[in-house]
Design an enzyme around this catalytic site. Sequence first.
Site, PDB file in Angstrom:
ATOM      1  N   GLU A 158       0.845  -1.186   0.000  1.00  0.00           N
ATOM      2  CA  GLU A 158       0.000   0.000   0.000  1.00  0.00           C
ATOM      3  C   GLU A 158       0.894   1.255   0.000  1.00  0.00           C
ATOM      4  OE1 GLU A 158      -2.705   0.362   3.299  1.00  0.00           O
ATOM      5  OE2 GLU A 158      -3.709   2.089   2.400  1.00  0.00           O
TER       6      GLU A 158
ATOM      7  N   GLU B 113      -4.958  -2.569  13.065  1.00  0.00           N
ATOM      8  CA  GLU B 113      -4.735  -3.443  11.897  1.00  0.00           C
ATOM      9  C   GLU B 113      -5.736  -4.580  11.894  1.00  0.00           C
ATOM     10  OE1 GLU B 113      -2.972  -1.928   9.894  1.00  0.00           O
ATOM     11  OE2 GLU B 113      -1.952  -0.625  11.332  1.00  0.00           O
TER      12      GLU B 113
ATOM     13  N   ASN C 197      -2.191  -6.270   5.675  1.00  0.00           N
ATOM     14  CA  ASN C 197      -2.329  -7.286   4.628  1.00  0.00           C
ATOM     15  C   ASN C 197      -3.216  -8.437   5.104  1.00  0.00           C
ATOM     16  OD1 ASN C 197      -0.038  -5.901   3.329  1.00  0.00           O
ATOM     17  ND2 ASN C 197       1.103  -6.821   5.024  1.00  0.00           N
TER      18      ASN C 197
HETATM   19  N1  B3K Z   1      -2.768   1.075   5.769  1.00  0.00           N
HETATM   20  C1  B3K Z   1      -1.459   1.246   6.324  1.00  0.00           C
HETATM   21  C2  B3K Z   1      -0.758   2.477   5.880  1.00  0.00           C
HETATM   22  C3  B3K Z   1      -0.142   2.387   4.552  1.00  0.00           C
HETATM   23  C4  B3K Z   1       0.698   3.602   4.255  1.00  0.00           C
HETATM   24  C5  B3K Z   1       1.232   3.594   2.877  1.00  0.00           C
HETATM   25  N2  B3K Z   1       2.135   4.687   2.623  1.00  0.00           N
HETATM   26  C6  B3K Z   1      -1.472   1.205   7.817  1.00  0.00           C
HETATM   27  C7  B3K Z   1      -2.747   1.557   8.452  1.00  0.00           C
HETATM   28  O1  B3K Z   1      -3.282   2.635   8.329  1.00  0.00           O
HETATM   29  O2  B3K Z   1      -3.295   0.727   9.111  1.00  0.00           O
HETATM   30 ZN    ZN Z   2      -5.199   1.996   8.958  1.00  0.00          ZN
END
Ligand code: B3K
Ligand code: ZN
Length: 869
Positions: free
Chosen positions: A124, A301, A268
């Site tokens: 991401e 997460e 992920n």
């Molecule tokens: N979704 C990821 C962050 C990704 C950042 C990319 N530059 C972590 C989070 O917000 O949970």
């Molecule tokens: Zn997040």
Amino acid sequence: MSQTLRKYRADYQPPTYLIDEVALDFDIRDDRTRVRGDYRMRRNPASHGRPALRLDGRGLTLVSIAVDGRMASDEEYAVDDTGLTLFELPQACTLTVETSIDPEHNLSLEGLYRSGDILCTQCEATGFSRIVYFPDRPDVMARYRTRIEADASRYPVLLSNGNCVETGPTDPGRHYAVFVDPFAKPCYLFALVAGDLGLIRDHYTTGSGREVDLRLYTEHGNEDQCHHAMASLKQAMAWDEATYGLEYDLDSYVTVAVSSFNMGAMENKGLNVFNTACVFARQDTATDADFALVRDVVAHEYFHNYTGNRVTCRDWFQLSLKEGLTVYREHQFAVDQGSPGVTRIGQVRTIREVQFPEDGGPRAHPVRPDSYVEMDNFYTITVYEKGAEVIRMIARMAGDDAFIAAVRHYLAKHDGQAVTIEDFVVAMEESTGLDLEQFRRWYAHAGTPHLRLDSDHVADTLTLRLSQHTPDTPDDRDKPAFDLPVEIALFDHRGEVVRGPEVLRLNQAEQEWQFEGLHEAPIVSALRGFSAPVQLSQAQSDTERALLMAHDSDPVSRWDAAQALYLEALVADASARSAGQDAASAPAVLFEAIETLLDNPPDDRALLAEMLTLPSEARIGEQFERIDVAAIGAARRELGTDIARRFSARFERLADEHAACEPYVFDVAGAGRRRVFACALDYLARIDAPGLRERAVDAFERADNMTDRMAGLSALRDLPGAERERVLADFARRWADEPLVMDKWLRLQATTRRDDAADTVRRLLADDRFDFTNPNRVRALLGGFARGNVEAFHRGDASGYRLLADEIVRLDAINPQLAAALAGLLAPWARYVAPQRDGMREQLNRLSERSLSANTREIVDSGLAAAAG
Ligand code: B3K
Ligand code: ZN
């Protein structure tokens, strides 16, 4: 040269092809890694126009490309810097693309890269296109089968998303594993890990009886720092079931902790990759704040598994769809685990000290941005935290139960889809019955609304008048009125509630409410719980503030009343200093209020510490059109010293009463005790009180935990002398092998208030214990200096700015994401008085003359575009 094309939300086009199945084959070798992708695709019925297919790819070596097993000829496709276009394809086909990549030399920490001895991925927002050619956009969702083959002794553990269905040896000394992920996902949620890893295991039984295998991998030797993270995961799983009725959906949940990571963690599907800083927590190496951070990031997460993974974003402009909602869920979880008031206060502080400045600076953007050059520059406090506050307002207006039902409706309606913020708002309206037509403006407009509250008491009627105005932001002028909940309560002069709490829904530029039957003029407690992300100014006397500080039933409002008292005194003093006048001293009522607080402290000790803590320089700066760092710093120092002098005996008593007496436990009472201890030491250190140094050294040496140890060390931070040097050296010896603890050592020195702080930072940059390729080290040293040592960073001779710009140039060549984040600290030059504004702009200009990554270029350009004012 990087491509610097601006992308617009309005230009969205559906993908020309949908991909149902992806088979990936990784052949990991020491010098190169071969990646083969087989994509089973079909024409997207929603897409019209030519059947051409765009595959994204950056820094890749193309080995071959074939359609249904037939090699594509040179005329059938064209490769450029950012990808490859296939001109014409059948309605349905299997496309095979093979690339060669070099993870060993990938320092950008995007795509497939090495962290220590571990190979891992970060996809991401668009890191997948650094692995293999693919439509790297979140609205292409496919089921993945991944085969990994690698050296068996160097990489005994091989991991990818989903269930492991096959493993075995291949060539001598090599082995492979195959993973199948049953859930369709966008490629940004793909993950791969290969390494020689230590493991802790646990399991969780879901409400419906599904057994989930929980595994947490880390470099060998760190396993005992991972138990708190594992316990937090189980808490989060139970909380999401109890609160939202959401059960985990795979047989295993795997987390891998790596030391080189650009942010906190990544959600992920079924295989989270975490920064060690958001996993490791053991009482001797981690503070209470670290424990809370680990707990909250682990939960965040985990919550993404539904809000983000099962329902994802159609395009990156919708990022807050998953981040705002997930931060809101994380915030609610944190409030339920700890002290609700103090947890909320922390969230409010972040909005005011970090988000408001972003919203009032050159980088202001709506929660749903309209355009960007580099998406990675938009993982901002606005998208995350203001996005969460916007969700919180919906929950506030709907009521908790109705809000939770609405989230369930949204998840059921869009399960397995890539959707928009508009889809979310529609689902909220459908389920709650709220009319959110005007509310949608929160997503569309940047800037912090300023509210003004006036009250009038005539006969037995109170009239409350609320008005709102949102200042212009770079791309958005003359903003319309927002729709927001303002929670209020009315108190009498004995501190008893006479009306409320209740919510006033403000949706016009100006509105009035009347409250009858009030014989005496009540004291108005407004914006309780920080019910909307706005700046509120309210005509209120110091005595009224002191009364709310002592009696308000909402801890956030009690704290806020204290903050308002401090702030008024600090702003008056800083303004006087800035204008070259004599310093203005704080009113007696402020000291009386502190005395009352110390006489009747709240049961929640952390709240006491919060109420005794002066507003940060950032918060004070927000009260000014032009920020005069030196005047603000002097005012804050002076008030702190004054309080310390007047109450030194009380602070000594507080330190005695709150010194460690029981073995460490991370809980509300223990953490509260330690907060007060640190706060008392901090005040005593301001006046170098007799006995303070001994007390601090003693805390450092005798503590059974890092929180108290850091309290001692921090108290000595700004007190030059033998104690400080001895303790710092001892710290470095003791923790030489713990990089995360050494980050505290770096940060402490970077934040030491000394005229030559920039020289200290330069010396540490050259120290063997520093590593420029590791983001945690960089954040500790350079971030610590530029964010945490405000006066030194903003020194009038521009030495701080020069230092930062020098390091941004160096960093940009290896890690553009991190370099861009640091460049953001120079961008708001127009908010400062001279000579700071000139010094910052000069360094931006210097950066601008260099060849920069697209990430850093975007930040520097937007900073320079800001009006000189
Ligand atoms: N979704 C990821 C962050 C990704 C950042 C990319 N530059 C972590 C989070 O917000 O949970
Ligand atoms: Zn997040």
